[in-house]
Scaffold this active site. Sequence first.
Site, PDB file in Angstrom:
ATOM      1  CG  ASP A 145     -42.553 -18.165  23.785  1.00  0.00           C
ATOM      2  OD1 ASP A 145     -42.362 -19.398  23.711  1.00  0.00           O
ATOM      3  OD2 ASP A 145     -42.000 -17.354  23.030  1.00  0.00           O
ATOM      4  CB  CYS A 199     -52.191 -37.263  15.850  1.00  0.00           C
ATOM      5  SG  CYS A 199     -51.730 -35.590  16.341  1.00  0.00           S
ATOM      6  CB  CYS A 202     -52.446 -38.197  10.656  1.00  0.00           C
ATOM      7  SG  CYS A 202     -51.876 -36.833   9.606  1.00  0.00           S
ATOM      8  CB  CYS A 205     -46.628 -32.827  11.151  1.00  0.00           C
ATOM      9  SG  CYS A 205     -46.806 -34.128  12.399  1.00  0.00           S
ATOM     10  CB  CYS A 209     -40.237 -32.107   9.234  1.00  0.00           C
ATOM     11  SG  CYS A 209     -38.966 -31.109  10.076  1.00  0.00           S
ATOM     12  CB  CYS A 225     -36.580 -27.027  14.531  1.00  0.00           C
ATOM     13  SG  CYS A 225     -38.130 -26.142  14.305  1.00  0.00           S
ATOM     14  CB  CYS A 251     -40.370 -23.363   9.734  1.00  0.00           C
ATOM     15  SG  CYS A 251     -40.821 -24.655   8.548  1.00  0.00           S
ATOM     16  CB  CYS A 254     -44.881 -29.355  11.368  1.00  0.00           C
ATOM     17  SG  CYS A 254     -44.711 -28.099  12.651  1.00  0.00           S
ATOM     18  CB  CYS A 258     -51.819 -30.128  10.761  1.00  0.00           C
ATOM     19  SG  CYS A 258     -52.869 -30.896  12.013  1.00  0.00           S
TER      20      CYS A 258
END
Length: 389
Positions: A145, A199, A202, A205, A209, A225, A251, A254, A258
């Site tokens: 990360d 995806c 689709c 998401c 949002c 965001c 959050c 999204c 899915c």
Amino acid sequence: MNYTDLACSGGNRWDELKEEMRAAASELGIDKIGVASAAPFTELKQRLIRHRQLGRESGFEEPDLDKRTEPALLFDGPQSIIAIAVAYPSKLPSPPKSEPGARRGVMSRSAWGADYHKVLRDRLARLEAWLRERVPELRAESMVDTGELSDRAVAERAGIGWSAKNCSIITPEWGSWVYLGEMITNLPLPPDSPIEEGCGSCTKCIDACPTDALVGPGQLDSQRCISFVTQTKGYVEDELMRKIGNRLYGCDTCQTVCPENRGKNWTHQRELQPDTELAKPLLVPLLEMGNKEFTSRYGATSSAWRGKKPIQRNSVIALGNFKDPSAAAHLVRILTDDPRPVLRGTAAWSLGRIGGAEAEAALAAALHKEMDTEVKMRIEQALQQIILH
């Protein structure tokens, strides 16, 4: 099998080591392993340049785009990058109710259980030890990360999953409920192939949002965001405060909408299981919490990295969005007594949302003694909102 002679080992040996490593994943506490080449991420660099030009960065990223996309700048002679995924839960068991007089906020799933950075570092350390037993000459550099490389770009190249329209990596097995990490190595492991994008047409998401931060498939304006906004330390603009709702950290919208995540909830990683009272805490006690208590309760989670101020500010916002009159007295105390201007100014906004005689009187009184220019402006705006409504 002996893998110690790196210079003379044949290709089949590295194939075998890779398969043995994949087979050992579960005992190492890893849910999926893939291998990527250590070549530069050329296409990613072009996307990042454009992302920066459009002002869509969060500011939490590594600023050097070369380091983010060229493994050779981080590691001498990289031969492969091992990507790992660890699945985490998506559902709270018996979640406590949020009720008038006892309103609750919500932490995103990334803040449930132990800090995932520590969990992933532990898993990468186990993997490194496993590899070193078989290849003593191993050199490795792990990151999770906060490292320079893009976890998602590495995972996509390594076949962990595809890069989805919501900017998550979606794995066929675990959905997008996975934490990602990687290890750059000097081992010439054969790379895996990326997974075909799944995806299709689709756009759930993007449509869901709350702030339209997903400006296109795989394109995120980090500044809008909610996950980013909840982690900032300053004031939040009116529109975004209204959209935050009762989110305290992060959050998940999204991901929860899915279709690939439907019915997926992973409970096998013990450290990542949630304490429901921490995942969905009462808001008012959060406002009263000192540094020592905050560290005791939240210090082991990923939500603690920015300290308690953003979470307390978000608690104030949430109380305003609930418009619960029983919260007014607590917000008045912050407005009049809290030493932090951002908290006082945000409390004014929330009192303006709640309205009523108590809120109006407190705002009027605070306006006369407030010395901070920004806070005074926000008090005036809150009073105006009450008058207009």
